[in-house]
Design an enzyme around this catalytic site. Structure first.
Site, PDB file in Angstrom:
ATOM      1  N   LYS A  35       2.282  -9.454  -0.402  1.00  0.00           N
ATOM      2  CA  LYS A  35       2.081  -8.639  -1.599  1.00  0.00           C
ATOM      3  C   LYS A  35       2.992  -7.425  -1.484  1.00  0.00           C
ATOM      4  CE  LYS A  35      -1.531  -6.510  -4.455  1.00  0.00           C
ATOM      5  NZ  LYS A  35      -1.000  -5.152  -4.590  1.00  0.00           N
ATOM      6  N   GLY A  77      -0.423  -5.441 -12.186  1.00  0.00           N
ATOM      7  CA  GLY A  77      -0.088  -4.200 -12.889  1.00  0.00           C
ATOM      8  C   GLY A  77      -0.224  -4.337 -14.396  1.00  0.00           C
ATOM      9  N   CYS A 103       0.837  -1.198   0.000  1.00  0.00           N
ATOM     10  CA  CYS A 103       0.000   0.000   0.000  1.00  0.00           C
ATOM     11  C   CYS A 103       0.875   1.251   0.000  1.00  0.00           C
ATOM     12  CB  CYS A 103      -0.929   0.008   1.215  1.00  0.00           C
ATOM     13  SG  CYS A 103      -2.025   1.454   1.275  1.00  0.00           S
TER      14      CYS A 103
END
Length: 567
Positions: A147, A209, A108
């Site tokens: 992640k 992505g 994040c």
């Protein structure tokens, strides 16, 4: 049963999942996960959960996980953000019976993650991450996954991934952007980083992505060699992405609303999803945007969605043969399609700098056109005026009927009385003080303070106002001057910033820095820096031109799309 690890975990527990829905705050709730699974998703993540809140708040656990148990919603990975090994493990132990794995969020990039010290802002603290993953790997009955975002350097990214694998991570999702790549500067994700990580580790890797359609999924797996592909924004705009379809928006909107009726969720989640699904249509029928934002019930949202459907069908009936979509879209606005995030805003004609919203308002409308924020304020308070010429002076002089001892004066706010009353105390309790020895003094000597209960000899003489008075702050035992001298801005007379490079107040400094595309660290204005980042982003975009989906410019090459929309 022993805990499965690595590829065995991916193939047996996760069923060799290749199409993955990303963890999205307030967006990947149960209803949306079920919709995505119906349309090709093989694995879903929960929204990011805050580990510390999950441990201490039973209602938070119930609202975000326990009440959402659904046999159809598996395999499922629960994602946490955390920066403390013990707290992370405690939260994971409470969640492990309701999922197939626990994921640690290290990707994040938002400001709230920086303030909370989690997400991508932990990527430099390798010792802490090792302890967190190692402890979770030892204590949990389900695997631990991570992640991450990449570093600018491929070598450092590879070492980072290898460190996580060595600590006990059993599956790694790599988002091919750095933590600085967000918002208008998102740019293109680097599949080269992902490919290098995949070659360097011996655990399954998911790529994240640049995924906007099924062709992107297949191309990413072929180019990088990853085991699966994760989609976030592409999934929000087209939940049927993994099916390779682009149906009419209202088909998925109606299906989602039906699921929400069976598995309720906060209305804000539903509204946000419909804003994404109807994004391109709302650019055409903008009056319905306000209606969608204002409705307070699920049925009200469904009614707005139905109205949008009718508007789209009217647009379809007026469509001419051979007509192409407007606005450079690959499909007509009523068809689910990818959303390409715009880059940095084009600058002014002189310097190409990023245009600020306020600057655009001043140039285009001046004071005649209200900004969106002011329009919202005017809706809440119709009698409020935004005309600067009609606003009263901040400190009007009292008339004869408003002498410092009169009733009209006492009805004034305390801050106004303190300013005009020669040192009147701020707050309901206090006393007036004698005048300061000089207007440039920093504080009155303690000996000059009046004793409790004493009467100020200058109460009615007004000498304090002439010499400069002293005010006691209500929450502190400190007396400060309210008429101390300060350096004035060269243009408007307001106090100037002590560290301003232009020797101006913030307002004047902002206008000048914008005109000259300059930085002012003293006021935190970084127009020059943002311009340089914008130019660098545009240069990177020109070098890394992403191939468009096959046939994206010709709606006729998608018979299933057009047939679905006309059904």
């Amino acid at each position: 049963m022993p805990k499965l690890q690595g590829f065995e975990f991916w193939s047996r527990t996760l069923g060799g999942a290749r199409h993955v829905v990303a963890p999205m705050v307030d967006q990947s709730e149960l209803a949306w996960r079920l919709l995505s699974r119906r349309h090709g998703a093989q694995l879903c993540y929960t929204p990011m959960l805050h580990a510390q809140v999950f441990v201490r708040d039973a209602n938070y656990r119930k609202d975000n996980l326990y009440c959402e148990v659904c046999p159809e919603d598996r395999p499922l990975i629960v994602q946490f953000c955390a920066n403390d090994p013990e707290v992370f493990v405690q939260a994971a132990l409470l969640a492990q019976d309701y999922c197939d794995a626990i994921d640690l969020n290290l990707g994040c990039p938002q400001m709230i993650a920086k303030r909370g010290h989690y997400g991508a802002f932990l990527q430099e603290e390798w010792d802490l991450l090792q302890r967190m993953i190692l402890l979770a790997h030892e204590k949990l009955s389900v695997p631990v996954t991570c992640k991450i975002r990449v570093f600018p350097e491929i070598d450092k990214t590879v070492k980072y991934a290898q460190m996580l694998e060595k600590a006990g991570c059993q599956l790694l999702t790599v988002h091919g952007r750095t933590k600085e790549q967000k918002g208008p500067l998102s740019g293109t994700a680097s599949w080269e980083h992902i490919k290098a990580v995949r070659k360097a580790v011996t655990i399954p890797v998911f790529a994240n992505g640049n995924i906007q359609c099924l062709q992107d999924v297949e191309r990413c797996i072929q180019d990088t060699g990853v085991q699966g592909v994760m989609s976030a924004e592409g999934n929000l705009h087209n939940p049927a992405l993994f099916e390779g379809r682009s149906p009419a928006v209202w088909e998925l909107a109606e299906e989602y609303l039906d699921i929400v009726r069976q598995h309720p969720c906060p209305l804000s989640y539903v509204r946000a999803h419909l804003f994404k699904l109807w994004h391109h249509t709302l650019q055409v029928h903008q009056q319905l945007r306000e209606e969608l934002a204002k409705v307070k019930t699920l049925e009200g949202i469904a009614a707005v969605s139905q109205e949008l459907k009718l508007r789209c069908q009217e647009d379809m009936s007026r469509q001419k043969e051979g007509e192409k979509p407007a606005g450079g879209l690959p499909f007509f606005h009523w068809i689910c399609q990818p959303y390409f995030r715009p880059g940095p805003r084009e600058g002014s004609r002189e310097n190409g700098g990023a245009r600020s919203k306020r600057a655009l308002e001043e140039e285009e409308g001046g004071t005649d056109v209200l900004s969106k924020n002011k329009q919202k304020k005017q809706l809440r308070n119709p009698h409020k005026t935004f005309d600067p010429s009609l606003k009263r002076e901040p400190f009007p002089l009292p008339g004869p009927e408003e002498s410092r001892g009169g009733a009209a004066f006492r009805r004034r706010p305390a801050w106004w009385r303190a300013r005009r009353g020669g040192g009147r105390v701020l707050g309901p309790v206090g006393r007036r003080l004698p005048a300061a020895p000089g207007p440039t003094a920093s504080c009155a000597p303690r000996a000059a303070w009046p004793a409790p209960g004493s009467r100020n000899p200058h109460r009615d003489s007004g000498e304090e106002a002439a010499a400069g008075g002293w005010v006691r702050l209500p929450s502190q035992q400190v007396f400060v001057p309210f008429s101390a001298k300060y350096a004035k801005c060269d243009q408007c007379g307001n106090p100037k910033g002590n560290r301003c490079v232009f020797n101006l107040c913030r307002g004047c400094c902002k206008k000048r820095a914008f005109r000259e595309a300059a930085d002012c660290p003293g006021h935190g204005l970084l127009f020059k820096t943002k311009l340089e980042k914008s130019l660098a982003w545009k240069g990177a975009q020109s070098r890394l031109q992403e191939p468009q989906p096959t046939g994206s410019g010709d709606p006729g090459s998608f018979p299933e799309v057009v047939g679905s929309a006309l059904a």
